[in-house]
Motif scaffolding. Structure first.
Motif, PDB file in Angstrom:
ATOM      1  N   PHE A  60     -15.701   0.739  11.285  1.00  0.00           N
ATOM      2  CA  PHE A  60     -14.266   0.686  11.044  1.00  0.00           C
ATOM      3  C   PHE A  60     -13.526   0.641  12.383  1.00  0.00           C
ATOM      4  O   PHE A  60     -14.039   1.098  13.402  1.00  0.00           O
ATOM      5  N   LYS A  61     -12.324   0.108  12.352  1.00  0.00           N
ATOM      6  CA  LYS A  61     -11.510   0.098  13.564  1.00  0.00           C
ATOM      7  C   LYS A  61     -11.161   1.529  13.960  1.00  0.00           C
ATOM      8  O   LYS A  61     -10.736   2.329  13.131  1.00  0.00           O
ATOM      9  N   ALA A  62     -11.327   1.836  15.246  1.00  0.00           N
ATOM     10  CA  ALA A  62     -11.110   3.206  15.708  1.00  0.00           C
ATOM     11  C   ALA A  62      -9.660   3.635  15.549  1.00  0.00           C
ATOM     12  O   ALA A  62      -9.376   4.814  15.276  1.00  0.00           O
ATOM     13  N   ASP A  63      -8.712   2.681  15.710  1.00  0.00           N
ATOM     14  CA  ASP A  63      -7.308   3.069  15.632  1.00  0.00           C
ATOM     15  C   ASP A  63      -6.826   3.219  14.186  1.00  0.00           C
ATOM     16  O   ASP A  63      -5.643   3.466  13.951  1.00  0.00           O
ATOM     17  N   CYS A  64      -7.714   3.047  13.212  1.00  0.00           N
ATOM     18  CA  CYS A  64      -7.347   3.282  11.804  1.00  0.00           C
ATOM     19  C   CYS A  64      -7.589   4.730  11.391  1.00  0.00           C
ATOM     20  O   CYS A  64      -7.342   5.082  10.228  1.00  0.00           O
ATOM     21  N   TRP A  65      -8.063   5.552  12.333  1.00  0.00           N
ATOM     22  CA  TRP A  65      -8.434   6.912  11.982  1.00  0.00           C
ATOM     23  C   TRP A  65      -7.571   7.947  12.702  1.00  0.00           C
ATOM     24  O   TRP A  65      -7.192   7.771  13.854  1.00  0.00           O
TER      25      TRP A  65
ATOM     26  N   LEU B 177      -6.389  27.840  12.047  1.00  0.00           N
ATOM     27  CA  LEU B 177      -5.359  27.185  12.856  1.00  0.00           C
ATOM     28  C   LEU B 177      -5.643  25.687  12.858  1.00  0.00           C
ATOM     29  O   LEU B 177      -6.803  25.269  12.953  1.00  0.00           O
ATOM     30  N   GLU B 178      -4.600  24.864  12.763  1.00  0.00           N
ATOM     31  CA  GLU B 178      -4.770  23.412  12.656  1.00  0.00           C
ATOM     32  C   GLU B 178      -4.362  22.711  13.939  1.00  0.00           C
ATOM     33  O   GLU B 178      -3.472  23.159  14.659  1.00  0.00           O
ATOM     34  N   ASN B 179      -5.019  21.582  14.150  1.00  0.00           N
ATOM     35  CA  ASN B 179      -4.726  20.753  15.314  1.00  0.00           C
ATOM     36  C   ASN B 179      -4.898  19.294  14.895  1.00  0.00           C
ATOM     37  O   ASN B 179      -6.013  18.834  14.668  1.00  0.00           O
ATOM     38  N   ALA B 180      -3.780  18.573  14.719  1.00  0.00           N
ATOM     39  CA  ALA B 180      -3.837  17.153  14.333  1.00  0.00           C
ATOM     40  C   ALA B 180      -4.139  16.310  15.561  1.00  0.00           C
ATOM     41  O   ALA B 180      -3.545  16.503  16.625  1.00  0.00           O
ATOM     42  N   VAL B 181      -5.062  15.356  15.398  1.00  0.00           N
ATOM     43  CA  VAL B 181      -5.516  14.533  16.517  1.00  0.00           C
ATOM     44  C   VAL B 181      -5.353  13.070  16.132  1.00  0.00           C
ATOM     45  O   VAL B 181      -5.626  12.680  14.993  1.00  0.00           O
ATOM     46  N   GLY B 182      -4.910  12.248  17.079  1.00  0.00           N
ATOM     47  CA  GLY B 182      -4.707  10.822  16.843  1.00  0.00           C
ATOM     48  C   GLY B 182      -6.017  10.051  16.824  1.00  0.00           C
ATOM     49  O   GLY B 182      -7.075  10.604  16.527  1.00  0.00           O
ATOM     50  N   PRO B 183      -5.995   8.798  17.180  1.00  0.00           N
ATOM     51  CA  PRO B 183      -7.213   7.981  17.105  1.00  0.00           C
ATOM     52  C   PRO B 183      -8.284   8.372  18.120  1.00  0.00           C
ATOM     53  O   PRO B 183      -9.410   7.878  18.029  1.00  0.00           O
TER      54      PRO B 183
ATOM     55  N   LYS C  30      -5.918   6.054   7.972  1.00  0.00           N
ATOM     56  CA  LYS C  30      -4.462   5.923   8.048  1.00  0.00           C
ATOM     57  C   LYS C  30      -3.912   5.045   6.932  1.00  0.00           C
ATOM     58  O   LYS C  30      -4.562   4.091   6.478  1.00  0.00           O
ATOM     59  N   ALA C  31      -2.687   5.358   6.520  1.00  0.00           N
ATOM     60  CA  ALA C  31      -2.064   4.641   5.402  1.00  0.00           C
ATOM     61  C   ALA C  31      -1.827   3.170   5.719  1.00  0.00           C
ATOM     62  O   ALA C  31      -1.868   2.334   4.813  1.00  0.00           O
ATOM     63  N   ASP C  32      -1.578   2.828   6.980  1.00  0.00           N
ATOM     64  CA  ASP C  32      -1.354   1.421   7.301  1.00  0.00           C
ATOM     65  C   ASP C  32      -2.647   0.611   7.318  1.00  0.00           C
ATOM     66  O   ASP C  32      -2.609  -0.622   7.433  1.00  0.00           O
ATOM     67  N   CYS C  33      -3.788   1.278   7.183  1.00  0.00           N
ATOM     68  CA  CYS C  33      -5.071   0.584   7.080  1.00  0.00           C
ATOM     69  C   CYS C  33      -5.646   0.654   5.672  1.00  0.00           C
ATOM     70  O   CYS C  33      -6.420  -0.210   5.271  1.00  0.00           O
ATOM     71  N   GLY C  34      -5.293   1.669   4.932  1.00  0.00           N
ATOM     72  CA  GLY C  34      -5.828   1.847   3.584  1.00  0.00           C
ATOM     73  C   GLY C  34      -5.646   3.281   3.135  1.00  0.00           C
ATOM     74  O   GLY C  34      -4.632   3.918   3.397  1.00  0.00           O
ATOM     75  N   GLU C  35      -6.668   3.803   2.492  1.00  0.00           N
ATOM     76  CA  GLU C  35      -6.595   5.157   1.954  1.00  0.00           C
ATOM     77  C   GLU C  35      -7.996   5.726   1.861  1.00  0.00           C
ATOM     78  O   GLU C  35      -8.942   5.037   1.496  1.00  0.00           O
TER      79      GLU C  35
END
Length: 405
Positions: free
Chosen positions: A239-244, A259-265, A288-293
């Motif tokens: 999968f494309k790395a920037d879709c995650w 404790l939570e920590n949100a992380v980008g691609p 990510k929603a712009d890639c699917g679900e």
């Protein structure tokens, strides 16, 4: 006269033409419904009678499972049709047509009867894409039904499952052919079979691969760096790395709160670290929603560090010291009260003895000092001496000479 007559005829013709191009469009005709298979329907119809489609261009609106608008006189769709369904088709004017001001036609209706086959059921049916172009469909069978699965992107090319997923010789899933899933945007799945030699129809559904992504849970690695923990993992395969994006949760041994920590691609992050505690970390991937679900389940919890043994002496001191101080204060207050009596005794009231005398009919009777000193306007039996009998003893001395005689 003749030019005027021709002009009048032309005006009448134009008026008549305008009258014919207003009002309501005629509906389509000859609507038929054909079953292509157990879950696909094809609708066909003819253009409206008496309508010149060369000068009055029209479109058709179909209301089925979805709303469809097109120039064509046919329509296909696939869905679970076991409960029956009603279709409606109408004629509408094209925006660039000479009859664009006309109203839509009345609906013509067609009915799809309820399926007469015996219905069966499976539990927890789902399809998911675990890698790019790799799709599985799984279920839990009920009763002793024999299940078959079919799939297609075009109803003219239906494929049966070739690779079933078995458990205890019972079909519980199907691995779809990769040649079929390559560059796939949508497809349909039909599940049917037999139960006690009777045909059964289980379900039919449309599947959009990018909306059913379910990848394996990430495997995380933890390293200590300065006063932080560096956490790393790999992006899901193919999968494309920037879709995650990723959701990291952690806690330490002295707290049960995650404790939570949100992380980008990116596939790494860091959290503060205290060497006195043991840390627990888990991670899940989110498509990510712009890639699917879709996404992954939580990863296995990973632990780092060793919890130091608890020093209970400090806890005992914090509890015992206030108790000791309180006990000492209470004891001190009790002894201070006694010391106050010894150091600062009560001063007696001198007038108390006179009050007692006044209450004794004017007789003055001596009172012991201690009794008087401690008396406080109370009546006391004062000391009164008793009368004594006094006896006299007379001793007579006889001379010695008298004794000789």
């Amino acid at each position: 006269m003749r030019p005027a007559l021709l002009l009048l005829c032309a005006a009448a013709t134009a008026l008549g033409s305008a009258d014919n191009r207003t009002g309501k469009l005629p509906p389509p005709t000859n609507l038929t419904i054909v079953l292509k298979n157990d879950c696909c329907v094809q609708l066909k119809w003819s253009p409206p009678d008496g309508l010149d489609t060369n000068t009055c261009k029209v479109k058709y609106v179909v209301e089925g499972k979805q709303r469809y608008r097109s120039f064509y006189t046919s329509y296909e769709e696939c869905f679970d049709i076991t409960g029956g369904f009603e279709y409606k088709v109408s004629t509408v004017p094209d925006e660039n047509s000479d009859c664009q001001s006309w109203d839509d036609s009345d609906w013509i209706r067609g009915y799809l009867p309820k399926a007469s086959d015996h219905l069966a059921s499976v539990k927890d049916f789902e399809c998911f894409m675990y890698e790019k172009e790799h799709i599985n469909c799984t279920w839990l069978p009920e009763n002793n039904q024999i299940i078959s699965l079919y799939y297609w992107r075009n109803v003219s090319n239906v494929q049966s499952c070739k690779t079933y997923i078995d458990k205890d010789n019972v079909k519980r899933g199907c691995h779809l052919n990769r040649n079929f899933t390559a560059n796939l945007q949508t497809f349909f799945v039909l599940v049917n079979g037999t139960l006690d030699s009777n045909p059964v129809r289980v379900m039919c559904l449309e599947v959009i691969p990018v909306n059913i992504v379910r990848v394996p849970s990430p495997q995380i690695r933890i390293k200590e760096k300065d006063e932080t923990l560096l956490i790393e993992w790999e992006s899901p395969k193919s999968f494309k790395a920037d879709c995650w994006s990723y959701n990291l949760q952690y806690k330490y041994s002295q707290s049960n709160k995650w404790l939570e920590n949100a992380v980008g691609p990116v596939t790494h992050t860091s959290i503060p670290y205290d060497q006195r505690y043991k840390y627990t970390v888990k991670l899940k991937a989110i498509y990510k929603a712009d890639c699917g679900e879709g996404g992954s389940e939580w990863s296995k919890e990973e632990h780092y560090g060793n919890e130091e043994s608890t020093d209970w002496s400090m806890h005992i001191a914090l509890i015992s010291i206030p108790l000791l101080v309180t006990a000492a204060a209470i004891t001190l207050l009790i002894y201070l009260k006694r010391l106050r009596v010894l150091i600062l005794p009560d001063i007696p009231d001198p007038s108390a003895i006179f009050k007692v005398v006044a209450k004794s009919d004017g007789r003055f009777m001596p009172m012991p000092f201690q009794t008087w000193a401690t008396s406080k306007e109370k009546e006391y039996d004062l000391f009164e001496p008793k009368d004594e009998d006094v006896s006299q003893l007379v001793v007579e001395q006889v001379p010695e000479c008298a004794q000789d005689k």
